[in-house]
Every structure is written in structure tokens, then in C-alpha cells.
Write an enzyme that holds these catalytic residues in place. Sequence first.
Site, mmCIF file in Angstrom:
data_model
loop_
_atom_site.group_PDB
_atom_site.id
_atom_site.type_symbol
_atom_site.label_atom_id
_atom_site.label_comp_id
_atom_site.label_asym_id
_atom_site.label_seq_id
_atom_site.Cartn_x
_atom_site.Cartn_y
_atom_site.Cartn_z
ATOM 1 N N HIS A 68 0.816 -1.202 0.000
ATOM 2 C CA HIS A 68 0.000 0.000 0.000
ATOM 3 C C HIS A 68 0.860 1.267 0.000
ATOM 4 C CE1 HIS A 68 -3.347 2.607 0.871
ATOM 5 N NE2 HIS A 68 -2.708 3.084 1.913
ATOM 6 N N HIS A 119 -10.590 2.895 -0.753
ATOM 7 C CA HIS A 119 -10.707 2.417 0.628
ATOM 8 C C HIS A 119 -11.559 1.157 0.611
ATOM 9 C CE1 HIS A 119 -10.245 3.970 4.973
ATOM 10 N NE2 HIS A 119 -9.083 3.734 4.435
#
Lengths: 772, 231, 99, 99
Positions: A68, A119
Site C-alpha cells: 500500500h 478504501h
Amino acid sequence: MSETQTAPAAPAAPVLDTVEHAASTPDVEQPWAELGLKPDEYANIREIIGRRPTIAELAMYSVMWSEHCSYKSSKIHFKLWGENTTDEMREKLLVGIGENAGVVDIGDGWAVTFKVESHNHPSYIEPYQGAATGVGGIIRDIMSMGARPIAVMDPLRFGNLHHPDTQRVLPGVVAGVGGYGNCIGLPNIGGEVVFDDCYQGNPLVNALCVGAMRVEDIHLAKASGVGNKVILFGARTGGDGIGGVSVLASETFDEGGPTKRPAVQVGDPFAEKVLIECCLDLYAAGVVDGIQDLGGAGLSCATSELASNGDGGMQVELSLVPLRDASLQPQEILMSESQERMMAVVEPKHLEQFMAITDRWDVEATVIGEVTDGEHLVITWHGETIVDVPPRSVAHEGPTYDRPLARPAYLDELNASGTAALAKPQTGDEIRAQLLTLLGSPNLCDKSWITDQYDRYVLGNTALAQPDDSGVVRVDEETGRGVAISTDCNSRFTKLDPYTGAQLALAEAYRNVATSGAAPLAVTDCLNFGSPEDPGVMWQFRESIRGIAEGCKFLGIPVTGGNVSFYNQTGDVAIHPTPVIGVLGGMDDVSKRSGSGFRSDDAHVYLLGTTRDELDGSEWAHVVHKHLGGVPPQVDLTAEQALGRVLVEAARSGIVEAAHDLSEGGLAIALAEACMRHGVGVTVDGLDQLGADADGNPLDVFTTLFSESSARALVAVPAGHAAEFEALLGDVPHARIGVTGGRDLDVVGHFSVSVAELRSAHQFTLPAVFGG
Amino acid sequence: MKVGVVTFPGSLDDRDAARAVRECGGEAVPLWHGDADLKGVDAVILPGGFSYGDYLRCGAIARFAPVMDALVPAAQGGLPVLGICNGFQVLTESHLLPGALIRNDHRKFNCVDQRLVVENASTAWTSDFEAGQEITIVLKNGEGGFVADEKTLDVLEGEGRVVFRYVPDADGRNPNGSYRHIAGITNERGNVVGLMPHPEHAVEAGYGPSLDGRGFFTSIIKQTLESAATA
Amino acid sequence: MGSIVVDVMLKPEILDPQGQAVAGALPRLGFDGFTDVRQGKRFVLTVDGDVTDEHLAAAREAAEKLLSNPVIEDVVAVHVLDEQAAAAEGSGEAEDGEQ
Amino acid sequence: MGSIVVDVMLKPEILDPQGQAVAGALPRLGFDGFTDVRQGKRFVLTVDGDVTDEHLAAAREAAEKLLSNPVIEDVVAVHVLDEQAAAAEGSGEAEDGEQ
Ligand SMILES: Nc1ncnc2c1ncn2[C@@H]1O[C@H](COP(=O)(O)OP(=O)(O)O)[C@@H](O)[C@H]1O
Ligand SMILES: [Mg+2]
């Protein structure tokens, strides 16, 4: 009682793992694997710092070197962006890829910054808070560039509309996007809602934010100037965060232990609203030297990035961080992802004024360190050094992988099974019935059950929002200068061919922006894919990037930033590759924007662009036949550009009454939507002559109506301006296909349907599932 | 002609309200929640938003801000005050207006272009409308259901203090479950008006559903100028 | 007619912005003695007749399944509301008898 | 560390959309025995040391002034949270000991 002798043996306090301690205990077992590091990555860390890392250092490296934060699987392909950015494209870019968000010059001294992020996984676990904190996170990225956030958008993808889990996920996500955005006071000006079974176990929640500032107000994330103060401000730090933090917690404490660590971050939009206003006051006062938001990887990221981007080192005393939970250990504080926090670098002479402004907003601000000379990031805990690392090695020199990629074997068969063999409606009545079916289908139905939960008016600058083709907001109240944004991706096309599909997404967003009357300027993207460890996925990923980068080069609009989300899959099955593309365009005066609906009678309706026999991957094939196969529509970026130029020019001359782009569902759906918008009908004629197949034979009316050929738009022009409009068209293929008026969509010789019936087919799909 | 616009932490439509005042020819004066100072303004707007996050009840915490210590007596003394959405909620929490606003009956935030009927065109903020006139302005809230006990409702009706009503839909429903379709009310004197919909989002061509919101601001500006002239 | 009360609170480790807002407001009103505030939900479920063990069991199950979100909340109590207290609730009297 | 609980419910005559939604959802999940549901708020106020009468009095006043709106809500209980129950809240265990 005299302490040490008589007291019962206290549980051995965990020894603080200082740098010194680490150096003297090289052989201690460390939880690097549990923290997601590979053996060679751990070895690499030991080599960089010349000893074993302390637990705090290990925490920092592990979060910063995660997929990430480090883009380790994707970075290698990012050179395609650079290779495809010309100097001319760079000129409009005030800040490019690599900063928190790119910044584009829109003229008159105004700059805008925009970015889209995912998200996805948090929103599946806890839809409301996952979506809310997704919105909150992207807003802080925009704030950290020095901008005032001016609007948000939310591209969303869910599984089957009728699956029980969609009942759990969708209302929560929508309430979360609205709950955060509405409370923070940013208009939601667009997004997407797509349903496809491939997202059942892995919905996509992407969030986009756009902000504006004067060119001279751009701020960057860097810590420079020895002696400058490092200030943490905003919410207190708690144990929020997923994954790593809990590993560390269980690592450090065996029994009794500290309080539990939350698996879910909870957003506080009120705190963020106050933080925005506070930051803007700080910028206006000129007291901020460098600034960074705290998002993924929290303080680990903020400290290492600020220090890495600056020209010196940084020293931080971690025990000064205000905590929500006093039991947090230093390594947890470094990893915490508590929301609504920012970090600033401030010259000592501005400190007092900085604190006065944060006080006025009741925002807690604490000096936790300062910029040092030298090249080390040094973090202490009550005076003892627990981190001493070269910040670049944490923030920017993480591992990169050149993962194997391979074109998936299934593609040949998939591409071979096109729609040619599918049954098509023959009569006008059959076409009419399928039009109504499509209008009520999950992807094409009215989305106002969702979008009415979003404030689209706050700030008073919204010129267009849902359901028009792009969101349009004013930036400069004096002149009306502003921007338009659209996000798009048809992932069925990317599944069939990721290179072409990604370019089609780019083309669609580009076209949507131009349709509203704005000249496309820049691109952001959110690349949602399956596991990078799957060579097929990696191939899809590389092909998509290549498609976007080459497409952008052709169109002359740079990619300014974006986000990569991997591991979107359920078991071994990945989602369709979903590179969501956001295009931003500029307008001198947004009051001249074109809406998508017919407004008055007797306007001439034109179809611009070329219609081909392109039904593979279409909404029609999906809804009517549950079919996915063949090859996506052809991309023609030259045609997109020419079309865009006409649409922008026509809007600027003020002769457009309505303009609507053609995408999912083709001409039929575009016509129906243009009629439903303001309740004005249209009589359409001459469709039989309109399109041609590859051999030059005319297309049947059904194909003309439902084909999803790209580079097309519908434009309505008052009769008095028709000649002027036609003169603008140049070599853009066009046909006058009808005249507005009445209360019906009437396709002469084939079928007619009232606007009321269109609406009733369109409106009730979502309320029927989610309630009134 | 000066109209004060209060900013609480979490106010959102304060800049919009100030813009609307300017667009209609007035001077907008920012008022800060933390100062018990009305800066000599001729009227005050409590704008929309989520003051203090609206976490406890909408408007409940804002009610205790220092600026309200100055505003409440001034309003009781006749200073024109307009509460829009969150501002209306602050006015009811402060007991300057009766009743309360609760969660919408459908439990969702709802942003729509809403038709209203002007019932009372003689308040400080509605004199530029005609009684019975229909206007369309923006409605956007999560807690906009107006409730009060029957007696209070009857008093409001009897004294003509219902200022706006929602035009119900085909099924006879209003957008948030408000009792008797009430969208806005006034105090006995007619100087304090609160409503859930947002007139400040309907004052500029191209930005909002209509120009119907202008009437609020032109009413107060005219009235102030007139009373200054006769004073 | 009997009633069952279900109390649901955010887990202690989860941020509670609502409670924080109240905690911030109390001192401004002159209430200085409180060090923290958490805000939760209280459900009152009504049944016909007296509350039985089955009712209570059902309420407990509903509390876990519907009335709370186990990711962020805890069901902290499920109990029968006593008649007297219920009467007080009806009439709106403050009451500290539940202790 | 002591805690005081303040329970606030909407007045019976005020529409409770959230309670109604729960009431509507229960039968869909197979819970048929409940005839009505009302949803209210539960505040837990923490104090340093033991709860004193002054604390309780302050809590009662705060309940009326801030934590409830008398136009639509009733304060139905203000009481000390007993230690045991507090511990259970901490650990998140369901508990029906308050009865
Ligand atoms: N999740 C969402 N949030 C806000 N607006 C949305 C959302 N989904 C769709 N919209 C809006 O609804 C309209 C129609 O969406 P879509 O059919 O995807 O548009 P297009 O095909 O032109 O890109 C657009 O204005 C879009 O911005
Ligand atoms: Mg479109």
C-alpha cells in the site's frame, strides 16, 4: 513499605528496545514475517542500518514497505507515466506525480489539485466507517497541498444488487460517504455506481477530492531549515489501524496486556472540518514551511517522508505525542492510523502565531521535534533513541518487484465469443421493451436514492452535479472560472482487453468533461486490481497503465497522481480489472456549462460521431443475455479530440441547449436520459441510415440504438443556432436525428414511449431494494 | 445595511449565506461563535452546517456559545434573526422558537430541490413574497422533521406563525416527516424566522434550482432601510 | 405489557466523537468534574404481557445480531425494565432507581 | 474511577424513526415477539475517584440542561454505574445484571 525488597515481584517490564539495545542483541528473534516482510526485505533492512532494527524501526519499515505504501509491485511500471509525458504536458503541471496530489494550472493564477484513492477493504469490513474514513483521507491529501478542498466524488462498485450482502454494504457505504462529506461541508458532485457479480466479495469504494488555491500558495511535504519545529496537530493518537498494529500488540504483551486495539478506524468529520479551516488560516498567515497529512502508516510515513523530502534530518520525541489511549507503545504510536491529524514544519519565529491559530480553532497542536542537520531520522522515547535511520530508506527506497506477467489463457476464448450470435429484438415493440428493461437495470437505473443522500450544493459553487455528465464547480467567484470532473471505468471492457478498456475509460471521462463544456486538462487514476502475485493480474495491470499512459500522451493531458489497490479478490478470483479514471477540465466561466437534458421544444438534436456494430461487452449484452465476451469497442482518440473540441467550442459560444455523452446503453439510453431530465420529449428519425457495419452495410435500428461505440455525443441546439453549430463541426461525423418537444420519446416508424413511462421504469429499482 | 453571519465550529453554509447577502445588496459581517459581540449589525443569520458535529443533538452545543449570550436577548428585543437548517435547530434549542427538529422519518440525509408554500409574507424575512406563493429552494438535512406538541402546533397555526410549508408529494408525504408539513416558523413578533430549507443556495443564476431564495435577503434589506428611514 | 432494555456502547478502544463533543461542552457550561464521556444507545423493546425468559433470550440474540455492530460496539446490558421505572419513563420523570 | 449513567429517551408521543426501523427489521430476522421498539441515548460520564453526591447532582443538572432537550426528550435515569457492570462494559461482555 520499602519498595524493591518487599514488594511482590512485578511482572517484568518489557525492556525498551533502544538502538543501543538492538546493537548489543543482534540475534533476537523479530516478528518481521508477521509484519508482512519477506526474508530478503528483512535482511535488506539489517544491511541498511548495519544492525538489527529495533522494534520501532521494524514497525516503520514494515508499514512503509507494504504494498500500500511502497507501491513495490507497481512502481516498476510507473516509468510508463514519465515516458509518456511530453514537455508540453508538463507545462500545465505545477506539481507532478509523487507529491500528495498533483497540481494543475487552470489560468488566472489559479491552481487546482485532485486525486482519487481507494478504501476498498476497510469498507467491506465496516461499510460506514470504511467509506467515511476513505473520504476523510483523500481530503487531507488535498489539504496538504495548501488547497481549500472544494468538492468530492465517489466512484463505487458493488456485487449483485439483489445479493443479501449488498444490502449490508451499499447502504452503509453510501451513508458513510454522505455522513463524512456532508458534515465536512464539501459538495458531492459525482461518482459512479456499478453493480457486477465480480465485486461481490470485494466492493470498490474509491473517493476523489478536488481543491483549489492561488498558484503561490502551493505547499509541499518537506522538512527543511535546521531548527525548524515539527508540529503534530489535530486529533489525538489512538491505537487505530489494521493488521500490523495488532501483531505488535500481541508481540509485546503476553497476558493482561494493554487495552484492545481497534480493528476499525472511526472518522470524525467535525474534527476534520475544523482542521481544514485551521490549516487555511495557517496557510494564509504564512506560518507553515512544510506540511504533510497523516494517512496510511501514520507517523511513520509523515516523519520519514517529510525528512526524506527535505534537506536535513529530523529529531522527534515520541512521548510528546498526545494520546487517546495511554497504554500505547512507541512502535504502535508510529504505526497508528488515527484519523484527522496533520504534521507541519514551522520556523521558530512563527511558532507563537501558529499556536494562536490552532488555539482559536480548539485544535490541539504539539511540538514533537525539529529539523536537524545531518541525514538521520532520529526518534526518541523519553530521551532514549529507538529509531535512527536514513529517512529515504524508509520512505522512498523500499523494495521494488518486477513480478512475472502473462496474458491470461482464458482471453482467447473470451474474445472469440462475441455477441453476434445473441438474439436481438426484431420489432419496434421488442426494442421498446428492452429499452425499458435496460433503463431499470441496476447499472442504468436512477441513482438518486444514493445521490440524494449527498449535499451537492454546499459552498454555493456547484454548477453541475449528478445526474449530469460531470461535476462542475466554480473556483473563482469573480470570473466564474472553474473545473469539471468525471470519473469512469467500464470494467467489462477492461476484462475483455485491459489496454483498450483502460483507454475507453480515459476516453469516456475525457468526453464527459468536454460534454459539459470544459477543456480536459489532467488525469488522476485509481487502479483497482486483483493480486499482483498472479501473473495474469499483473499483465492486466501493465496493459492498463500502458493504455492510460499512451492515451494521455496522445490526448496531451498528463497523469497527475493516483492510487493503486491490489489484492481485490475473493479467494483466487480477482475482480475485473478496474482502472477508474478521473479527468479534470477547465472552463473560463462555468455558468456556460452544458447540462445533459433537453430543456425546450423545437431544438435540433444532433448525434456526433460514428456508430458501429459494437455490442460486445455492452450493457445490453450484460442485462438481456448475461453475456460477456468478444472485443470492446474501438478506441479512436483522434475522434475523441475532435469531438471534444466541438463540444467545448459550442458551449463557449453559448449555443448548446443540452449535451450528453453516449456510453453504457448507447444512443437509446442517452436519448431517454436527456428526455427524463426536464420532462421534454423528442422525435427521432432517420436512424435506419445512421450507422454502418464493417462491410459498409447499414446497421439495423436496434444496433444503432444500443451499440456502445465511443467518441459520440448527443447535442441539442435551438433552431436559431443550428447553422452556427453546424459550421463548428468541421469533419466531426454528425447527423441531425431529431427535434425536441412533446412528452414522448418517439423513434419514428419503430416505437414511441412517454417520458412518464421512461421515468417509472427508471426510478424504482433502488428504492425497491433499499426502501423508500 | 449589515447582516451578521455567525460561524460556529462546524458551520458549513456561512460563506454561502454571506454571499447571498452581498448578492442581494447587503453587507455581510462575520460573527464568531466565541465572541459575545454582534458588531452593531442590523440582522443576524445563523447558517446551515453541523455545528460541533451535531453529535449530541443538532444545535444543542452551539446554543451555549458566547455569541448566543448576546444574540438571545437581542432577538427577544426585536433584532431580525434567520436560522437556516442548523441555524433553525439552534433557534429551537435556544427556545427562541418552539418545537424541535428530529431525525427524518426515512432516516436518511436528503438533498433535493424542494417546493414550498409561503404561508406568512409579513415577517421580517418574507415581506418580499406573497402569501400563498410557491417557491423552490434547496432542502438538505438528516434531521429536519419538525415536531411539537399539539397545543404548540395549534398556537402556531392560530397565530399565523407557520411561515413555510412543504408541498407534499402525490402520496401526501413531505420530505422529512414534519408535523403538518411545517418547513419554517416565526416567533410572535415575526422577527425571528427559522426554516430547514436553504434560501442561500437559490440566489445566483446557474448555481442552484432557482432565484427564489433572493426574497429572504431582499426582504430584510428593504425592511431595514425602511425602518432606518422612518426612524 | 413488559419491556426489555438493551444498552449498547462503542467498544472502549473505538473513538467516540459524539462523547468527545459532549465532554468538550460540559466544562463550558460549568461542569468540571467529568473526565470522560462516552455516548451509546439504549433500546427499549416492548412485549405483550410479562417478559418471559424466551423474550429475554430473543432480545439478547437481537442485541447481538441487529442492535449492535460487533465490529465497533458491545452489548453492555440486556435486562427487564421494572414496572415502576417504566411508569416513570412514561411520565418522563427523572429517576435514579435502576442502580 | 467511577462512572455515572444518564439515560435519555424520546418522549412517548414523539415519533421515533430509528426505533420504528428496528421494530420493522426484527420480524424480518425472525424475532416476532416484540410489539414496539424505542431508541434512546445512554451517556456514561466518568469521574476521578468515587462517585459523590455532588457528581450525581451535577450529572442530573447536565442531563436536563445539555444531554436532553425537554421539548422532545425525557431523562429517564441518572445512576451510578456499578463497578462490576463497568468491568463488564470494559471487557465487552453482555450482561443482564442491572435489573
Ligand atoms: N456514487 C455516486 N456519487 C455521486 N454521483 C454519482 C454516483 N454515481 C453516479 N453518480 C452521478 O450520476 C450520473 C450518472 O452516472 P453515470 O451513468 O456513471 O455517468 P456517465 O456514464 O456519464 O459517466 C453522473 O452525474 C454521476 O456523476
Ligand atoms: Mg456521461
